[in-house]
Scaffold this motif. Structure first.
Motif, PDB file in Angstrom:
ATOM      1  N   GLU A 151      47.836  48.655  43.191  1.00  0.00           N
ATOM      2  CA  GLU A 151      47.891  47.980  44.490  1.00  0.00           C
ATOM      3  C   GLU A 151      46.488  47.898  45.084  1.00  0.00           C
ATOM      4  N   TYR A 152      46.246  46.843  45.834  1.00  0.00           N
ATOM      5  CA  TYR A 152      45.014  46.673  46.595  1.00  0.00           C
ATOM      6  C   TYR A 152      45.396  46.332  48.035  1.00  0.00           C
ATOM      7  N   ARG A 153      44.900  47.121  48.964  1.00  0.00           N
ATOM      8  CA  ARG A 153      45.226  46.915  50.373  1.00  0.00           C
ATOM      9  C   ARG A 153      44.096  46.180  51.081  1.00  0.00           C
ATOM     10  N   TYR A 154      44.472  45.258  51.908  1.00  0.00           N
ATOM     11  CA  TYR A 154      43.510  44.401  52.611  1.00  0.00           C
ATOM     12  C   TYR A 154      42.943  45.144  53.826  1.00  0.00           C
ATOM     13  N   ASN A 155      42.353  46.310  53.564  1.00  0.00           N
ATOM     14  CA  ASN A 155      41.841  47.100  54.690  1.00  0.00           C
ATOM     15  C   ASN A 155      40.477  47.724  54.410  1.00  0.00           C
TER      16      ASN A 155
ATOM     17  N   LYS B 199      45.205  45.597  27.131  1.00  0.00           N
ATOM     18  CA  LYS B 199      45.986  46.279  26.106  1.00  0.00           C
ATOM     19  C   LYS B 199      47.478  46.241  26.422  1.00  0.00           C
ATOM     20  N   LYS B 200      47.808  46.121  27.705  1.00  0.00           N
ATOM     21  CA  LYS B 200      49.210  46.015  28.111  1.00  0.00           C
ATOM     22  C   LYS B 200      49.285  45.240  29.424  1.00  0.00           C
ATOM     23  N   PRO B 201      50.451  44.717  29.785  1.00  0.00           N
ATOM     24  CA  PRO B 201      50.564  43.909  30.998  1.00  0.00           C
ATOM     25  C   PRO B 201      50.072  44.667  32.230  1.00  0.00           C
ATOM     26  N   LEU B 202      49.387  43.930  33.119  1.00  0.00           N
ATOM     27  CA  LEU B 202      48.845  44.490  34.358  1.00  0.00           C
ATOM     28  C   LEU B 202      49.462  43.764  35.547  1.00  0.00           C
ATOM     29  N   LEU B 203      50.169  44.515  36.358  1.00  0.00           N
ATOM     30  CA  LEU B 203      50.778  43.985  37.576  1.00  0.00           C
ATOM     31  C   LEU B 203      49.930  44.436  38.764  1.00  0.00           C
ATOM     32  N   GLU B 204      49.379  43.469  39.515  1.00  0.00           N
ATOM     33  CA  GLU B 204      48.521  43.772  40.655  1.00  0.00           C
ATOM     34  C   GLU B 204      49.181  43.283  41.935  1.00  0.00           C
ATOM     35  N   ALA B 205      49.394  44.207  42.873  1.00  0.00           N
ATOM     36  CA  ALA B 205      49.991  43.872  44.167  1.00  0.00           C
ATOM     37  C   ALA B 205      48.883  43.774  45.209  1.00  0.00           C
ATOM     38  N   MET B 206      48.741  42.605  45.793  1.00  0.00           N
ATOM     39  CA  MET B 206      47.765  42.368  46.855  1.00  0.00           C
ATOM     40  C   MET B 206      48.499  42.458  48.179  1.00  0.00           C
ATOM     41  N   LEU B 207      48.216  43.498  48.956  1.00  0.00           N
ATOM     42  CA  LEU B 207      49.031  43.837  50.115  1.00  0.00           C
ATOM     43  C   LEU B 207      48.189  43.986  51.376  1.00  0.00           C
TER      44      LEU B 207
ATOM     45  N   VAL C 249      43.231  34.936  46.356  1.00  0.00           N
ATOM     46  CA  VAL C 249      44.477  35.199  47.075  1.00  0.00           C
ATOM     47  C   VAL C 249      44.526  34.344  48.343  1.00  0.00           C
ATOM     48  N   LYS C 250      45.602  33.600  48.513  1.00  0.00           N
ATOM     49  CA  LYS C 250      45.747  32.713  49.658  1.00  0.00           C
ATOM     50  C   LYS C 250      46.554  33.334  50.784  1.00  0.00           C
ATOM     51  N   GLN C 251      47.531  34.171  50.416  1.00  0.00           N
ATOM     52  CA  GLN C 251      48.367  34.785  51.443  1.00  0.00           C
ATOM     53  C   GLN C 251      48.891  36.122  50.944  1.00  0.00           C
ATOM     54  N   LEU C 252      49.249  36.978  51.890  1.00  0.00           N
ATOM     55  CA  LEU C 252      49.704  38.323  51.574  1.00  0.00           C
ATOM     56  C   LEU C 252      51.118  38.531  52.115  1.00  0.00           C
ATOM     57  N   PRO C 253      51.928  39.344  51.370  1.00  0.00           N
ATOM     58  CA  PRO C 253      51.619  39.969  50.080  1.00  0.00           C
ATOM     59  C   PRO C 253      51.752  38.981  48.922  1.00  0.00           C
ATOM     60  N   SER C 254      51.052  39.277  47.826  1.00  0.00           N
ATOM     61  CA  SER C 254      51.136  38.475  46.610  1.00  0.00           C
ATOM     62  C   SER C 254      51.171  39.418  45.407  1.00  0.00           C
ATOM     63  N   LEU C 255      51.767  38.930  44.321  1.00  0.00           N
ATOM     64  CA  LEU C 255      51.896  39.733  43.112  1.00  0.00           C
ATOM     65  C   LEU C 255      51.346  38.936  41.933  1.00  0.00           C
ATOM     66  N   TYR C 256      50.403  39.558  41.203  1.00  0.00           N
ATOM     67  CA  TYR C 256      49.742  38.912  40.068  1.00  0.00           C
ATOM     68  C   TYR C 256      50.117  39.652  38.788  1.00  0.00           C
ATOM     69  N   LEU C 257      50.341  38.884  37.728  1.00  0.00           N
ATOM     70  CA  LEU C 257      50.609  39.440  36.406  1.00  0.00           C
ATOM     71  C   LEU C 257      49.526  38.952  35.459  1.00  0.00           C
ATOM     72  N   ASN C 258      48.739  39.904  34.939  1.00  0.00           N
ATOM     73  CA  ASN C 258      47.606  39.572  34.052  1.00  0.00           C
ATOM     74  C   ASN C 258      46.684  38.535  34.682  1.00  0.00           C
ATOM     75  N   GLY C 259      46.440  38.714  35.979  1.00  0.00           N
ATOM     76  CA  GLY C 259      45.521  37.838  36.683  1.00  0.00           C
ATOM     77  C   GLY C 259      46.100  36.519  37.143  1.00  0.00           C
ATOM     78  N   GLU C 260      47.374  36.276  36.839  1.00  0.00           N
ATOM     79  CA  GLU C 260      48.015  35.008  37.210  1.00  0.00           C
ATOM     80  C   GLU C 260      48.993  35.248  38.361  1.00  0.00           C
ATOM     81  N   LEU C 261      48.874  34.419  39.396  1.00  0.00           N
ATOM     82  CA  LEU C 261      49.751  34.550  40.558  1.00  0.00           C
ATOM     83  C   LEU C 261      51.193  34.255  40.165  1.00  0.00           C
ATOM     84  N   LYS C 262      52.096  35.217  40.484  1.00  0.00           N
ATOM     85  CA  LYS C 262      53.511  35.028  40.190  1.00  0.00           C
ATOM     86  C   LYS C 262      54.352  34.900  41.458  1.00  0.00           C
TER      87      LYS C 262
END
Length: 449
Positions: free
Chosen positions: A400-404, A361-369, A417-430
């Protein structure tokens, strides 16, 4: 041959009878004795007691005194937040709204420096004859980001002259820290600069290389050894880091250790790394850790220029038996190899349901940390995501999602996810291991609205 002699032999680029071993037991040393992280970094008696126990259990060749990249930031005016299970983290930035140049210096009486000095003196007496002591401090680039906040990453584009001036100032701070350690006969001096992993080779050579050449030259003139530690994926920077002339470069699990060792060996620089912190040390079992130690040691074919160590500061609650298993692999490689010859390491195969990215419904920013409270690179990537949330408000979602945890590890595996940290917008790696410029991130979010 003592562990210290073995380590020095390695740092002199000589072949050693076994690989040197350094457990990066920062606040984890307090965990061994039942102390909280905030206790052990505020009480010299508890810190020395904890380090002594870590030394006894893990049989290291080198021992870090403490892993706290906020020591200098606190003295220079940053507010820090204490945590029970990780080092403190920076919570305010004194230069966030001003481009004035600070003038504060790091003295032996400032902040928690007296604790550092007393710890160094006591550990020198207790284990210094047989074990090399490591003195860590916050590297210049990360210290700039502590002082300036996320504005620092805009400055490189908008105000490069200011970046150079601020880097000159914090390089002087770094040399002051070097001298504090070297005056106490600490053996290996380690500028630790996690945010460096988030920049390009051009930015590294423009802003970072010169200051580090100055730091390593100073350490060498004072007869100390140096190690340049940058967590995150620094594969693209390794040749440039080598040219700053450290004795050693330390890397984490984001770097292919075999490829990294070849680069460092070609430049005659020692490489240190890179037992995985979460999947292996924290969440694995004893056999996982023994096998990981064996596999890394067996993968390094060069007879010199390698030190085995965790990829970064060990998680606070790492099971003691897991670190003992890595130590056993170092000291008894043939026996350990036989013990895990047919062992398959644990996996994290958990069924995870991902969002329906095509119908959001709106943009989703996901931080893989890794951990935004303990990893500076993660801290600033998450801070930029937070700045985007402030800009857009309820018009976007930010998580946010923490690798723990096993669940988050499985999620990142499913996302790819290949490396951390990474930031995804609507499921696409940015952004992958690059802290975004806020203006660019805002533009990308507006494009998907």
């Amino acid at each position: 041959m003592t562990g210290k002699e073995l380590l020095f032999k390695c740092l002199h680029h000589e072949t050693t009878p076994r690989r040197p071993w350094i457990p990066m037991a920062g606040v984890h040393a307090g965990f061994i004795k039942g102390y909280r992280a905030d206790e052990v970094y505020l009480d010299v008696d508890k810190l020395v007691e904890s380090l002594t126990e870590a030394h006894k259990l893990y049989e290291p060749d080198g021992l870090i005194l403490l892993f706290d990249l906020q020591l200098e930031a606190e003295i220079l005016g940053c507010t820090i937040k204490w945590e029970p299970d990780s080092p403190p983290s920076v919570r305010s930035h004194p230069l966030e709204k001003t481009d004035e140049m600070p003038s504060t210096k790091i003295t032996k009486a400032a902040g928690r420096i007296p604790l550092v000095i007393e710890t160094a003196r006591r550990m020198k007496k207790l284990v210094g004859d047989t074990t090399a002591l490591y003195g860590l401090f916050c590297g210049p680039y990360t210290l700039c980001s502590h002082l300036r906040g996320t504005n620092f990453f805009r400055d490189m584009r908008r105000n490069p002259d200011y970046v150079h001036k601020l880097m000159d100032y914090v390089t002087d701070i770094a040399i002051q820290m070097c001298d504090i350690y070297l005056d106490e006969w600490v053996d290996v001096i380690v500028p630790t600069d996690p945010v460096v992993s988030q920049i390009s080779p051009d930015h590294f050579n423009t802003f970072v290389a010169g200051p580090y050449k100055k730091i390593f030259e100073h350490i060498r003139k004072r007869k100390g050894y140096s190690a340049f530690f940058v967590c995150g994926n620094v594969t693209h920077l390794l040749p440039h880091m080598c040219l700053t002339d450290p004795d050693c470069i330390a890397v984490d699990e984001n770097v292919d250790i075999v490829a990294g060792q070849k680069v460092c060996d070609d430049h005659n620089v020692v490489l240190q790394g890179n037992v995985p912190l979460t999947t292996c040390m924290l969440l694995g079992n004893q056999q996982d850790n023994m096998k990981m130690g064996v596999d890394i040691l067996d993968s390094i074919k060069s007879p010199k220029n390698f030190i085995l160590a965790p990829g970064c500061d060990m998680p606070y609650s790492t099971p003691v038996e897991n670190t003992i298993a890595v130590s056993y692999a170092v000291h008894n490689i043939d026996k350990a190899r036989n013990m895990v010859a047919n062992y398959e390491m644990s996996s994290f195969d958990i069924d995870i349901e991902l969002p329906d990215y095509k119908n959001l419904k709106k943009p989703l920013l996901e931080a893989m940390l890794l951990d935004p409270t303990a990893c500076a690179a993660c801290t600033y990537m998450w801070a930029v995501a937070g700045d985007a949330k402030k800009h857009f408000g309820d018009r976007i979602d930010v998580v946010e999602y923490r690798y723990n945890t096993p669940e988050n590890i499985a999620r990142m595996k499913k996302v790819g996810v290949k490396q951390l940290p990474s930031l995804y917008l609507n499921g696409e790696l940015k952004y992958s291991s690059i802290i975004p410029n806020l203006d660019d991130l805002i533009k990308q979010i507006e494009e998907v609205m």
